[in-house]
Scaffold this active site. Structure first.
Site, PDB file in Angstrom:
ATOM      1  N   ASP B 112       0.861  -1.176   0.000  1.00 56.73           N
ATOM      2  CA  ASP B 112       0.000   0.000   0.000  1.00 56.73           C
ATOM      3  C   ASP B 112       0.901   1.230   0.000  1.00 56.73           C
ATOM      4  O   ASP B 112       1.780   1.350   0.844  1.00 56.73           O
ATOM      5  CB  ASP B 112      -0.873  -0.048   1.256  1.00 56.73           C
ATOM      6  CG  ASP B 112      -1.812   1.136   1.339  1.00 56.73           C
ATOM      7  OD1 ASP B 112      -2.092   1.736   0.283  1.00 56.73           O
ATOM      8  OD2 ASP B 112      -2.264   1.450   2.453  1.00 56.73           O
ATOM      9  N   PRO B 114       0.490   5.020   0.261  1.00 55.09           N
ATOM     10  CA  PRO B 114      -0.374   6.190   0.414  1.00 55.09           C
ATOM     11  C   PRO B 114       0.303   7.468  -0.054  1.00 55.09           C
ATOM     12  O   PRO B 114       1.521   7.519  -0.186  1.00 55.09           O
ATOM     13  CB  PRO B 114      -0.620   6.270   1.924  1.00 55.09           C
ATOM     14  CG  PRO B 114       0.061   5.096   2.524  1.00 55.09           C
ATOM     15  CD  PRO B 114       1.046   4.588   1.530  1.00 55.09           C
ATOM     16  N   HIS B 116       0.401  11.380  -2.202  1.00 55.07           N
ATOM     17  CA  HIS B 116       0.688  11.800  -3.570  1.00 55.07           C
ATOM     18  C   HIS B 116       2.159  12.153  -3.732  1.00 55.07           C
ATOM     19  O   HIS B 116       2.725  12.028  -4.783  1.00 55.07           O
ATOM     20  CB  HIS B 116      -0.164  13.019  -3.927  1.00 55.07           C
ATOM     21  CG  HIS B 116      -1.620  12.730  -3.867  1.00 55.07           C
ATOM     22  ND1 HIS B 116      -2.272  12.059  -4.872  1.00 55.07           N
ATOM     23  CD2 HIS B 116      -2.542  12.964  -2.909  1.00 55.07           C
ATOM     24  CE1 HIS B 116      -3.543  11.919  -4.544  1.00 55.07           C
ATOM     25  NE2 HIS B 116      -3.739  12.455  -3.345  1.00 55.07           N
ATOM     26  N   LYS B 168     -17.022   2.879  -5.308  1.00 55.61           N
ATOM     27  CA  LYS B 168     -18.107   3.809  -4.941  1.00 55.61           C
ATOM     28  C   LYS B 168     -19.298   3.679  -5.887  1.00 55.61           C
ATOM     29  O   LYS B 168     -19.974   4.674  -6.193  1.00 55.61           O
ATOM     30  CB  LYS B 168     -17.598   5.264  -4.912  1.00 55.61           C
ATOM     31  CG  LYS B 168     -16.405   5.447  -3.974  1.00 55.61           C
ATOM     32  CD  LYS B 168     -16.135   6.895  -3.669  1.00 55.61           C
ATOM     33  CE  LYS B 168     -14.920   7.030  -2.760  1.00 55.61           C
ATOM     34  NZ  LYS B 168     -14.624   8.401  -2.382  1.00 55.61           N
ATOM     35  N   SER B 544      41.049  16.883  -9.320  1.00 59.18           N
ATOM     36  CA  SER B 544      40.100  15.765  -9.136  1.00 59.18           C
ATOM     37  C   SER B 544      39.293  15.927  -7.853  1.00 59.18           C
ATOM     38  O   SER B 544      39.474  15.190  -6.892  1.00 59.18           O
ATOM     39  CB  SER B 544      40.820  14.413  -9.177  1.00 59.18           C
ATOM     40  OG  SER B 544      41.969  14.398  -8.364  1.00 59.18           O
TER      41      SER B 544
END
Lengths: 270, 637
Positions: B112, B114, B116, B168, B544
């Site tokens: 999972d 979560p 954004h 939904k 370097s």
């Protein structure tokens, strides 16, 4: 390999022996002792290490010993000093770059996001932002001097997987997981076992013999038992599956706040 | 409210139940969508309906639902999954969380991811171990930009089973026309990015409709509910077992002189005693003598098994090699085209040396500037000079040793790699190999008769690369010249590379940007390496400034040949000397990217030799270096 003598440790040790067979696992076992474990745990600890032919390192925090820290007088300081501090001391003393632990992701909500290779800074802190992405089965084990990694090979096992594997492989576990008549007192809604004469009885308290077993093992004055008649492994598993409360309820450490595990982890408990 | 109700078989026959559990297959899947799509509610519902929730957890959930929930008196399943509120308070971010549940036929691990923020990085991580992706859509909103992004990433990481969960449905009156329109819309898009098939399911995480069983509210839907579908999808292990045998060697098990076994996890195929195998990349063939295990020798092992193989002959084989079916070995190459997902806050530096880990093999690698990056929202190809956090690009990757590989589309185990920063040790990128570059396959190392050892022997010396590093004006060239003179006087064969003979010729096309400085050092390193192959003692005097490049050069040479010499002069001293007047110009802003002023200098952490020019004269330092170098020789000889 952090070896706590519990059932998860037993499975982890067994897996290590299989993985390296016919060689022995090329690392020692480390037990961070609190001096307050059940006597039966000390017996199995020494026996299992000998059977594996591995070195067993036992660390007891000298500061906690000197201060006489115990679970009766010191509450959460007992866990902090013996376990959290003790673990840090032991890992530092050994200079280990990696330590295996037996934690599983299904144990607790806050562990669901734990890495399999969990990165610790030179001060042994766990910084969620410093954790490395783990893709496929490619683990990045590179560290600088002083830094370390905790490795959780059982991350994706569930409790049922553990029990089923113990049964399938015939792995020896501490007899306290099986029901037997044992001297107990009931205190604050928990059944505690009177494992030795250091147990401080309250006025009027008399140990009563009950048939009990333990779902998890730790310091005996802090570990709650359940009344049970399940005296064999299949019976224990059956009872576990039929029971309706989850595993960690018997551990006093969880009765703080919901996020206690998260806090303990940041402090270095695992 | 009912919580965990155990399987009847548990009380009836616990042995049969456990036997069944041991034989359950495992499906790992990822859920993609935001909290708004009802993702946490759906996962909570799966845990709840599969009876994974215990009584105390349920009472906690009921209490939390009343206190924090969004469902009035009803249970808010999202709280079961989300520990998120508490974690936000503590400033802890979740990136990927794993949940576990099981049904009577299968065990599941849900990844999972979560949030954004950092979505690409987190989703790619969670998807890398998944066989299936559940893409959530809010039935009221239809296919959104984020739907396309999730689908693109799932497809990119090679997930073969896509479930389009139109959630939904209760809020759109379980309307079939709405569902059909969304599916048609998604099908158009999916075809466009190469998704060949997907399963669309109308459901409601809130009411449980079509989650575990067919819902009477949607009689028009004839397909499976979500959980039965998850239980019936074929898992990847079956497919891997049918491919030719490959086992990357993880560890050589050698407890005593009588036993030598090769331990690893089988990436593909099956193996049995007597099988002919080939060690790649060396190409040596032999047979499998035994498959050794703690419980006795085995007759067969297959993809996913961790085993120890004993081979019939004493062949050279070590960690990173692959033991493969003799008649169809995998390829080995050192130049690839790959898709790279950048996971770190610091950008890719093209040409810089990283560590690349693929299978059990870790090698040095550089990444070329990307051919393009992909906009994850529109899938458009854009041009770019580098890769930043969450960027996905296609680029060429060069490794400093041949790598045994397979295209990622054929094998996650031999086609997926990570890049590790040499300096911070952070995992900075994930990569998926498309194919080896044609020129890499055709450029075979010319085997030479006169080896580097023969060259060195003829000169009576051990080759060395004395790498002087330090700020401009620290005294690198002065000391290097003194060392070379002394070596020459002692009859040693040497050569000094410095800014004058390199910058004016080989590297005259390079400027002083970070990328050009890196390329400058890379070329110097390669030239110096060729000269050590010729048996020379090579001295280089370059600022370097970056540790990663110095480490890259160190990695080009056999252990012990690279001698890092840190000419340690504080900036103030070097600036006070300012032999060439460069510091004055840099301070005046006339020179950009000047080390110490407008560009960093990363001092060596543990150089072989450190010279404090305030305490030690150039002459004394040169003497010490010669002693050090000759000391090593006398020790080795």
């Amino acid at each position: 390999m952090l070896y706590s003598v519990g059932k998860d440790s037993a499975v982890m040790l067994h897996l290590a022996r299989k993985a390296f067979f016919p060689a022995k696992p090329p690392f020692p076992l480390l037990h961070v002792d609190t001096t307050w474990k059940f006597r039966a745990m000390y017996d199995l600890r020494d026996k299992a290490a000998a059977a594996a032919g591995m070195e067993l390192i036992v660390h007891t925090n000298p500061d906690a010993l000197a201060a006489g820290i115990n679970p009766f007088d010191h509450g959460s300081r007992h866990t902090d000093l013996w376990k959290t501090e003790g673990l840090k001391q032991a890992l530092k003393a050994g200079g280990y770059d990696a330590a295996f632990g037996g934690a599983r992701r299904d144990e607790e909500k806050s562990r669901a996001k734990e890495r399999i290779f969990s990165f610790r800074s030179a001060s042994q802190g766990w910084d969620p932002k410093a954790q490395r992405p783990e893709l496929w089965n490619l683990y990045n084990a590179r560290i600088h001097r002083g830094e370390s990694i905790r490795v959780f090979p059982l991350s994706n096992w569930t409790e049922l997987d553990i029990w089923q594997y113990i049964l399938d492989q015939g792995i020896e576990i501490v007899p306290l997981y099986f029901a037997a008549p044992r001297p107990t007192v009931e205190r604050d809604g928990m059944l505690l076992m009177v494992d030795d004469d250091r147990f401080r009885l309250h006025p009027g308290e008399v140990p009563v013999e009950r048939s009990i077993r333990f779902r998890t093992l730790g310091c005996y004055p802090l570990t709650g038992a359940v009344e049970s008649e399940a005296a064999t492994l299949p019976a224990v598993i059956q009872e576990m599956l039929l029971t309706t409360t989850s595993e960690r309820q018997g551990r006093a450490i969880d009765h703080d706040q919901a996020a206690s595990m998260e806090k303990k982890k940041r402090e270095g408990y695992f | 409210m009912t919580a965990y109700t155990p399987d009847a078989l548990i009380s009836a026959d616990i042995h049969a139940y456990l036997d069944g559990h041991a034989r359950k297959s495992m499906l790992r899947f990822i859920t993609c969508g935001s909290v708004d799509d009802g993702k946490s509610t759906l996962i909570g519902r799966l845990l709840y309906d599969s009876k994974t929730i215990f009584e105390d957890q349920l009472s906690q959930l009921e209490a939390d639902s009343k206190r924090l929930g969004t469902q009035g008196e009803n249970i808010d399943f999202a709280l079961l999954v989300d520990g998120l509120a508490a974690e936000r308070e503590q400033g802890i971010t979740i990136d990927v969380a794993y949940r576990f549940f099981a049904t009577e036929t299968r065990k599941f691990i849900v990844a999972d991811t979560p949030g954004h923020e950092q979505y690409t990085r987190n989703m790619v991580t969670g998807a890398s171990t998944a066989d299936l992706a559940v893409i959530l859509i809010d039935a009221r909103k239809g296919v959104l930009t984020q739907t396309r992004r999730h689908s693109f990433l799932a497809h990119l990481i090679g997930i073969r089973h896509i479930v389009l969960a139109v959630n939904k449905m209760d809020l759109v009156d379980h309307d079939q026309a709405r569902f059909d329109a969304i599916v048609a819309d998604y099908a158009d898009f999916a075809r466009g990015i190469g998704i060949e098939a997907f399963t669309a399911i109308p459901l409601s995480g809130l009411t449980g409709a079509n989650v575990t069983s067919a819902s009477p509210a949607m009689p028009w839907y004839g397909g499976p509910a979500l959980l039965p579908h998850l239980e019936s999808v074929p898992v990847a292990v079956d497919r891997a077992a049918a491919a030719p045998f490959r086992m990357p060697v993880q560890w050589v098990n050698r407890p005593d002189l009588d036993f030598r076994g090769f331990a690893g996890t089988i990436a593909a195929g099956r193996v049995a005693p007597g099988d002919s195998v080939r060690i790649v990349p060396s190409g040596k063939t032999t047979r499998v003598a035994r498959i050794v295990s703690f419980d006795g020798n085995r007759e067969l092992a297959e993809a996913g098994d961790a085993v120890t193989l004993v081979l019939a002959d004493e062949v050279d084989c070590s960690r990173g090699d692959v033991i493969a079916a003799a008649d169809s070995p995998p390829e080995a190459a050192n130049q690839f085209e790959a898709t790279i997902v950048w996971l770190a806050d610091t950008d890719l530096v093209p040409g810089r040396g990283y560590r690349l880990k693929l299978g059990t093999h870790t090698v040095g690698a550089t990444v070329q500037p990307p051919a393009h990056v992909v906009d994850v929202n529109t899938q458009a190809h854009l041009s770019a000079k580098t890769l930043s956090l969450n960027d996905i690009g296609v680029a060429e990757v060069y490794t400093d040793a041949p790598l045994v590989f397979a295209p990622y589309a054929d094998s996650r185990e031999l086609g997926g790699f990570i890049l590790i920063d040499r300096e911070t040790n952070a995992t900075v990128a994930a990569g998926m190999i498309h194919h080896a570059l044609r020129r890499a396959q055709n450029v075979h190392w010319q085997s030479v008769d006169i080896t580097r050892e023969a060259h060195a022997r003829q000169k009576g010396q051990q080759p060395r690369l004395l790498w002087f590093t330090g700020l401009s004006g620290s005294g690198k060239s002065t000391i290097a010249n003194l060392v070379e003179r002394k070596l020459h006087a002692l009859g040693r064969h040497s050569f000094l590379l410095d800014g004058d003979n390199i910058r004016h010729g080989l590297n005259r096309d390079l400027g002083f940007s970070d990328a050009d400085r890196i390329e400058n050092i890379r070329r110097v390193g390669e030239v110096a390496k060729l000269m050590t192959d010729a048996g020379l003692i090579v001295l280089t005097a370059f600022i370097s400034p970056f540790r990663a490049e110095r480490e890259l050069v160190r990695g080009l040479l056999p252990a012990g040949e690279f001698v890092e010499i840190f000419v340690d002069t504080p900036l103030a001293d070097a600036e006070a000397r300012d032999v060439k007047g460069l510091y004055a110009k840099a301070r005046a802003g006339e020179i950009a990217h000047f080390t110490g002023i407008s560009s960093p200098y990363e001092a060596p952490v543990s150089p072989e030799i450190q010279i404090d020019t305030r305490r030690e004269s150039a002459e004394a330092a040169a003497e010490r270096i010669v002693e050090h170098v000759l000391g090593i020789w006398s020790f080795e000889l």
